[in-house]
Write an enzyme that holds these catalytic residues in place. Structure first.
Site, mmCIF file in Angstrom:
data_model
loop_
_atom_site.group_PDB
_atom_site.id
_atom_site.type_symbol
_atom_site.label_atom_id
_atom_site.label_comp_id
_atom_site.label_asym_id
_atom_site.label_seq_id
_atom_site.Cartn_x
_atom_site.Cartn_y
_atom_site.Cartn_z
ATOM 1 N N HIS A 171 1.981 4.585 -2.805
ATOM 2 C CA HIS A 171 2.176 6.032 -2.629
ATOM 3 C C HIS A 171 3.597 6.446 -3.005
ATOM 4 O O HIS A 171 3.825 7.495 -3.616
ATOM 5 C CB HIS A 171 1.930 6.431 -1.177
ATOM 6 C CG HIS A 171 0.519 6.277 -0.716
ATOM 7 N ND1 HIS A 171 -0.549 6.817 -1.399
ATOM 8 C CD2 HIS A 171 0.000 5.653 0.382
ATOM 9 C CE1 HIS A 171 -1.675 6.530 -0.745
ATOM 10 N NE2 HIS A 171 -1.370 5.817 0.330
ATOM 11 N N HIS A 213 0.843 -1.204 0.000
ATOM 12 C CA HIS A 213 0.000 0.000 0.000
ATOM 13 C C HIS A 213 0.875 1.250 0.000
ATOM 14 O O HIS A 213 0.646 2.189 -0.788
ATOM 15 C CB HIS A 213 -0.915 -0.007 1.224
ATOM 16 C CG HIS A 213 -1.725 1.246 1.380
ATOM 17 N ND1 HIS A 213 -3.045 1.341 0.997
ATOM 18 C CD2 HIS A 213 -1.397 2.470 1.894
ATOM 19 C CE1 HIS A 213 -3.490 2.564 1.240
ATOM 20 N NE2 HIS A 213 -2.513 3.269 1.803
ATOM 21 N N GLU A 214 1.871 1.250 0.866
ATOM 22 C CA GLU A 214 2.753 2.421 0.937
ATOM 23 C C GLU A 214 3.640 2.540 -0.298
ATOM 24 O O GLU A 214 3.989 3.648 -0.712
ATOM 25 C CB GLU A 214 3.607 2.354 2.206
ATOM 26 C CG GLU A 214 2.806 2.377 3.500
ATOM 27 C CD GLU A 214 1.828 3.536 3.578
ATOM 28 O OE1 GLU A 214 2.134 4.617 3.035
ATOM 29 O OE2 GLU A 214 0.744 3.354 4.160
#
Length: 450
Positions: A33, A29-30
């Site tokens: 980003h 998920h990170e």
């Protein structure tokens, strides 16, 4: 249920697999980003999995990569998340005004400004065009959606997500009873079912009926219903060889079925019946793999289901509290915490009734559902969730577009720092919900064992 050493080992293995899957989901998920942020030139100073004290970290270039003690989330730190006040020099830190809400906003701006050195002023997040900020903030949820598609896609196309009846016989009823009978044993004068009279045995695979190859359970059931009162040839496969039998379906009252195969219920709540052929067998249900084209529908169904939970989350949390602190039952379809999901993963791995295929399917389903939940929840348009940042960027783009159409001056970036009170309220609510779910998962857990 008594847990022996082997079962305990399987529970630990299931929980470990879930924990690793959760950590990987958070980390990716990170990454969702991180990659676009670096691609667009934003300075990223930290990439962390977890919160709290740092367990391990290593600096590569300008970014510190690490793992923290509490694996309950993650973050990347981008410089310049909050813009300065309109008309102010970003390099000048202004004194805070009085008032708690204004103070929170000013503190956020000050901390954001302190992270940006003169050489990095052009690399602040808030300076990016709206579209690039949206891409960065949607990168995390999009990664969770991609993980969910892969996991649920593997599950759907190789194992199957739902049980479907097959042409293999599970049980053979011994006698014919009226449709309204509640008897649990055969009376002495009850006639045998056509299947029992013909010699059909549990485990038989129905190959042909009435001279035609059998094409699935639904087709076989329809043929049986239409053959009432006729002696028809039946071919079953038993122990690797085909056995020829003759069966005579009897006319009896059976439940009416709709187009989906579900019983039709009348106005009074009773199941409607009709006269049709009956032989007295029930099929074995097995997981059936589906084509790749079914994957989007499977994922969409889970997204809709999670979305309904999120939309009714306050009510659902009240129900969780009533179950945790009172005598109300715990809703198996309601919210569940990390501890609860880990427990279910352990049960999937350990319960004897599940074979290896079922256990793998259960873990894939749990991790796929977890990533669907992360995707949906992070899209909620409230700070500090990703959806809150996306909403702020889109609002800024809309304001600028309206100003352009009305030939007015550029209104500048949206002052996201003014939403800091919302950040603290939402963060506090998330902490309370997490603690409530943790307590409920311990004292009133959702269990596969009932």
């Amino acid at each position: 249920m008594t847990w022996g050493p082997a079962a305990v080992a399987l529970v630990v293995l299931g929980v470990l697999v879930f924990a690793l899957g959760l950590a990987a989901s958070i980390a990716l998920h990170e990454v969702g980003h991180l990659l676009p942020a670096k691609r667009f030139g934003v300075k990223v100073t930290q990439y962390m999995v977890g919160f709290g004290p740092t367990v391990w970290s290593r600096r590569r270039g300008e970014t510190e990569y690490g793992v923290k003690a509490l694996p309950l989330g993650g973050y990347i730190r981008m410089v310049g998340m909050f813009p300065p006040r309109r008309g102010e020099d970003p390099s000048v830190v202004r004194e805070s005004s009085t008032g708690i809400f204004q103070t929170l906003a000013d503190d956020a701006r000050r901390l954001s400004a302190e992270e940006v050195g003169p050489e990095d002023a052009h690399r602040a997040f808030w300076r990016l065009p709206v579209a690039k900020r949206v891409v960065i903030m949607l990168g995390g949820p999009a990664m969770n959606l991609l993980i969910a598609v892969v996991l649920l896609g593997v599950l759907t196309t190789t194992i199957g997500t739902a049980l479907a009846p097959t042409t293999r016989v599970q049980t053979v009823s011994e006698c014919v009873l009226p449709a309204t009978s509640t008897a649990t044993a055969c009376p002495a004068d009850a006639p045998p079912t056509p299947a029992a009279a013909a010699g059909v045995l549990p485990g038989d695979e129905v190959v042909a009926f009435d001279g035609r190859p059998v094409d699935g359970w639904d087709a076989l059931r329809a043929d049986i219903r239409d053959a009432a009162g006729r002696a028809v040839p039946l071919v079953v496969e038993r122990d690797g060889r085909q056995v020829d039998l003759t069966i005579t379906p009897i006319a009896t009252q059976v439940p009416q079925l709709d187009a989906d195969g579900a019983p039709v219920v009348g106005d009074g709540g009773a199941v409607l019946t009709e006269e049709a052929g009956f032989v007295g067998i029930t099929p074995v249900s097995e997981r059936v793999a589906q084509p790749v084209t079914a994957v989007p529908g499977v994922v969409a169904d889970q997204v809709v289901a999670v979305g309904r939970v999120v939309l009714t989350l306050p009510l659902r949390m009240v129900e969780v509290a009533q179950a945790a602190f009172g005598s109300a039952p715990r809703d198996p379809e309601g919210p569940i915490g990390i501890v609860g999901v880990g427990r279910l993963s352990g049960e999937f791995a350990a319960i004897d009734q599940f074979d290896v295929t079922d256990r793998v399917a259960g873990l894939l389903g749990v991790l796929g559902g977890l990533n669907v939940a992360l995707f949906v929840f992070n899209l909620v348009p409230l700070l500090p969730l990703d959806g809150g940042h996306v909403a702020g960027a889109l609002w800024e783009g809309l304001r600028r577009q309206v100003a352009r159409l009305r030939r007015r001056a550029d209104p500048g970036p949206v002052d996201v720092a003014r939403a800091m009170p919302v950040v603290y309220v939402v963060s506090g609510a998330l902490v309370v919900m997490s603690l409530l779910l943790l307590y409920a998962d311990i004292v009133r857990p959702i269990s596969l064992l009932g």
